[in-house]
Scaffold this motif. Structure first.
Motif, PDB file in Angstrom:
ATOM      1  N   LEU A  10      16.401 -14.669  20.663  1.00 28.89           N
ATOM      2  CA  LEU A  10      16.822 -15.410  19.468  1.00 28.89           C
ATOM      3  C   LEU A  10      15.900 -15.112  18.299  1.00 28.89           C
ATOM      4  N   THR A  12      16.816 -11.652  16.882  1.00 26.59           N
ATOM      5  CA  THR A  12      18.018 -11.622  16.046  1.00 26.59           C
ATOM      6  C   THR A  12      17.798 -12.378  14.747  1.00 26.59           C
ATOM      7  N   PHE A  13      17.010 -13.463  14.809  1.00 24.55           N
ATOM      8  CA  PHE A  13      16.752 -14.179  13.561  1.00 24.55           C
ATOM      9  C   PHE A  13      15.937 -13.301  12.619  1.00 24.55           C
ATOM     10  N   THR A  44      16.025 -10.003  12.446  1.00 31.12           N
ATOM     11  CA  THR A  44      16.890  -8.998  11.827  1.00 31.12           C
ATOM     12  C   THR A  44      17.777  -9.636  10.771  1.00 31.12           C
ATOM     13  N   MET A  45      18.079 -10.910  10.963  1.00 32.07           N
ATOM     14  CA  MET A  45      18.911 -11.577   9.979  1.00 32.07           C
ATOM     15  C   MET A  45      18.209 -11.674   8.633  1.00 32.07           C
ATOM     16  N   LYS A  91      16.559  -6.753   5.210  1.00 37.40           N
ATOM     17  CA  LYS A  91      17.489  -6.268   4.201  1.00 37.40           C
ATOM     18  C   LYS A  91      18.664  -5.581   4.902  1.00 37.40           C
ATOM     19  N   ASP A  92      19.856  -5.730   4.329  1.00 41.54           N
ATOM     20  CA  ASP A  92      21.022  -5.058   4.905  1.00 41.54           C
ATOM     21  C   ASP A  92      20.902  -3.558   4.719  1.00 41.54           C
ATOM     22  N   VAL A  93      21.435  -2.821   5.667  1.00 43.85           N
ATOM     23  CA  VAL A  93      21.389  -1.370   5.531  1.00 43.85           C
ATOM     24  C   VAL A  93      22.714  -0.820   5.003  1.00 43.85           C
ATOM     25  N   THR A  94      23.686  -1.710   4.797  1.00 44.88           N
ATOM     26  CA  THR A  94      25.000  -1.251   4.360  1.00 44.88           C
ATOM     27  C   THR A  94      24.949  -0.642   2.964  1.00 44.88           C
ATOM     28  N   GLN A 149      27.346  -0.065  -0.132  1.00 47.19           N
ATOM     29  CA  GLN A 149      28.661  -0.521  -0.618  1.00 47.19           C
ATOM     30  C   GLN A 149      29.406   0.690  -1.132  1.00 47.19           C
ATOM     31  N   TYR A 150      30.121   1.384  -0.261  1.00 44.16           N
ATOM     32  CA  TYR A 150      30.456   2.778  -0.485  1.00 44.16           C
ATOM     33  C   TYR A 150      31.069   3.151  -1.827  1.00 44.16           C
ATOM     34  N   GLU A 176      31.176   1.950  -4.646  1.00 42.04           N
ATOM     35  CA  GLU A 176      30.300   1.689  -5.791  1.00 42.04           C
ATOM     36  C   GLU A 176      28.963   2.410  -5.622  1.00 42.04           C
ATOM     37  N   TRP A 216      24.903 -10.313   9.291  1.00 44.95           N
ATOM     38  CA  TRP A 216      23.484 -10.385   8.896  1.00 44.95           C
ATOM     39  C   TRP A 216      22.598  -9.983  10.055  1.00 44.95           C
ATOM     40  N   GLY A 253      22.454  -6.407  10.404  1.00 45.91           N
ATOM     41  CA  GLY A 253      22.006  -5.665   9.231  1.00 45.91           C
ATOM     42  C   GLY A 253      23.139  -5.196   8.346  1.00 45.91           C
ATOM     43  N   TRP A 263      24.650 -17.698  16.576  1.00 44.19           N
ATOM     44  CA  TRP A 263      23.378 -16.988  16.731  1.00 44.19           C
ATOM     45  C   TRP A 263      23.230 -16.558  18.194  1.00 44.19           C
ATOM     46  N   THR A 297      23.122 -12.725  20.203  1.00 43.31           N
ATOM     47  CA  THR A 297      21.832 -12.421  20.804  1.00 43.31           C
ATOM     48  C   THR A 297      21.990 -11.991  22.253  1.00 43.31           C
TER      49      THR A 297
END
Lengths: 182, 370
Positions: A27, A30-31, A33-34, A37-40, A42-43, A45, B41, B44, B326, B330
């Motif tokens: 947990l 994952t928290f 990674t939340m 920063k996003d790695v996406t 925004q294609y 644009e 999120w 990522g 969550w 996980t």
């Protein structure tokens, strides 16, 4: 036979056998990674950074003085493995460019069928005049097969002008002026 | 006017019920959004951030913010489900095939009747719960009716007449039966403590909340809370217990043959169960609308106090929904035999042991303090 080494594993502690510590650490991960920063990208644009040696759509380029570099030697046409390139050689208009007319040729028509092209880059590799480059255009679409054939106009539009390392016409002129024409 | 007065007792509950269903369904659709956003999120990614409604979505800064958060996405999702082509496979039992999604959703929506979501202080100065039906057996009703939801899943699996849904249905029923026991047994100590002899509350959830004014049951009965939480995950068919769906081995599980709005109903039912489960856990173990352990009810007796209690309760529920999501992103899914052995060999004995232990403690407490 290759020797395999059996790794010694520590027996699980009673707490670990309940899986709860592992779940908690999962947990946490994952928290974490939340919060990152996003790695996406925004294609439409945002566009990815394309490296210089990327093999995108083949294009024709002009030299910094706006001259066509292609002399329609047809090497690319012959080397093209999927036979995507079709070229009709032609002369240079004597009125528009008297200096080059009757010295070099230029393509009258130059079609690259992007439905056949396999982006191998052999045309770029074989070109003696460094006139054809696979540049950074990677998304290509059209509503018909005809649209997917890039004609000469389109190829120059896509290619633009690239810096020329040889500038043979400038060198020729300089040599003429210093009286050392050949 | 007299006519209105005569009908008001009948009209008002309907109005309340409709209001509650609307809020609940709204929560369902937004927990779908929350699921997608939190998932993205954690991975990522960005998640849904393109849906924009006219006018509201074009307010200069706010519109972009709302669009980026995907606030308008549930509307697009719902419309998509509504306007898709209704496909009924030729090999299904049509009547039961159509009935199954309804049976899955209805129990999930029914249980909210006995769900208290706040408190008010009436004219006599007595604290009353805000609830559609304040019955003594609230907890039993929830346990009884929410388990009926599995019939929808089993029926879907059976009526689809196809092997993957069938396996999904079987797994769902086996899992429900296994965890129902542990869940009920984990709750018994809670009510044994909460509903002391002579108290007015019985098995009502309001009583459980009121008994947590000083100490939340989560701190006091951690084992019960843990067993209940695990069983709750299993009962709501959420990962790591989503045996009924388990995309990797069962394609889509029980809803493989379902599309468009019928699938949408299953989807909403799943989230309705999640919200119900979250609310239940908050009521039973996280002190309901009580502020913090030891600091029970600072809200005051006015209308604002009532609203604050509702707000605090919903905040906790949102946290629990987030916790569900969550957890899902996980943990990997358990294998079917692991689920069974966890349910029967670990949780059930633990719950029985917990019950016996608490019974002895209560017996000793009663013997020595009276």
């Amino acid at each position: 036979m290759a020797k395999t080494k059996v790794l010694e594993r520590k027996p699980l502690t009673p707490m670990e056998k309940t899986f709860l510590p592992q779940i908690v650490s999962g947990l946490k991960t994952t928290f974490g990674t939340m919060m990152q920063k996003d790695v996406t990208l925004q294609y439409p644009e945002e566009r990815p950074n394309i490296p210089d040696n990327y093999r995108g759509v083949p294009t024709l380029v002009k030299d910094p003085n706006g001259r066509e570099k292609c002399v329609s030697c047809q090497l690319c046409e012959f080397v093209c493995p999927p036979k995507a390139i079709r070229m009709t050689p032609g002369g240079i208009d004597a009125e528009a460019d008297p200096e080059r007319a009757h010295v070099e040729k230029a393509p009258k028509e130059f079609d690259i069928n992007m439905l056949r092209c396999i982006y191998c880059g052999l045309c770029q590799e074989v070109c003696p005049e460094e006139a054809i480059f696979l540049q950074d255009v990677f998304s290509l679409s059209g509503y018909s097969r005809e649209e997917m054939i890039n004609n000469k106009e389109k190829l120059y539009e896509l290619g633009g002008t690239l810096p020329d390392q040889h500038s043979k016409w400038d060198k020729k002129k300089a040599a003429e002026q210093s009286g050392n024409a050949h | 006017m007299e006519l209105l007065d005569a009908f008001l007792p009948y009209l008002l509950p309907i109005v309340y019920a409709v209001a509650m269903i609307s809020v609940f369904m709204g929560l369902c659709s937004y927990s779908v959004l929350a699921e997608r956003k939190v998932c993205s999120w954690i991975q990522g990614r960005v998640g849904p951030n393109r849906t924009r409604v006219p006018l509201l979505g074009h307010i200069p800064i706010l519109g972009n913010l709302l669009t980026g958060l995907g606030i308008f996405q549930p509307a697009a999702d719902g419309l998509k489900f509504l306007f898709k082509e209704e496909i009924v496979p030729g090999h299904v039992n049509k009547f039961y095939y159509m009935l199954a999604p309804v049976l899955a959703l209805a129990p999930a929506l029914t249980t909210m009747v006995v769900l208290p979501f706040g408190r008010y202080v009436d004219a006599d100065g007595i604290t009353q719960p805000l609830v559609l039906a304040n019955v003594d057996l609230g907890m039993l009703i929830i346990l009884g009716i929410s388990s009926l939801g599995v019939y929808g899943i089993v029926l879907a699996g059976w009526a689809s007449n196809s092997k993957y849904p069938f396996l999904g249905g079987i797994r769902a029923s086996a899992q429900m039966i296994s965890y129902e026991l542990a869940m009920g047994l984990a709750l018994l100590p809670v009510f044994m403590w909460a509903a002391t002899p002579g108290s007015d509350y019985g098995m009502s959830l309001f009583g459980a909340v009121q008994s947590q004014q000083t100490l939340w049951l989560f701190i006091w009965q951690p084992l019960s809370a843990l067993i209940f939480l695990v069983a709750l995950f299993a009962e709501t068919n959420r990962l790591p217990f989503d045996m009924a769906e388990s995309e990797t081995d069962l394609v889509g599980g029980f809803h493989t043959e379902y599309g468009c709005f019928k699938f949408g109903l299953f989807f909403v039912a799943e989230y309705a169960h999640v919200i119900m489960g979250s609310a239940l856990f908050v009521l039973l173990f996280l002190g309901g609308w009580n502020f913090l352990p030891g600091l029970a009810d600072p809200w005051g007796e006015s209308l604002i106090g009532t609203l604050l209690s509702i707000a605090w309760f919903t905040t906790k529920v949102f946290f629990m929904i987030f916790f569900f999501i969550w957890m899902r992103w996980t943990l990997p899914r358990f294998r079917y035999d692991q689920v069974m052995s966890l349910g029967w060999k670990i949780l059930l004995p633990l719950a029985v042991g917990n019950l016996v232990f608490n019974t002895i403690i209560i017996a000793l407490y009663d013997t020595f303090t009276r």
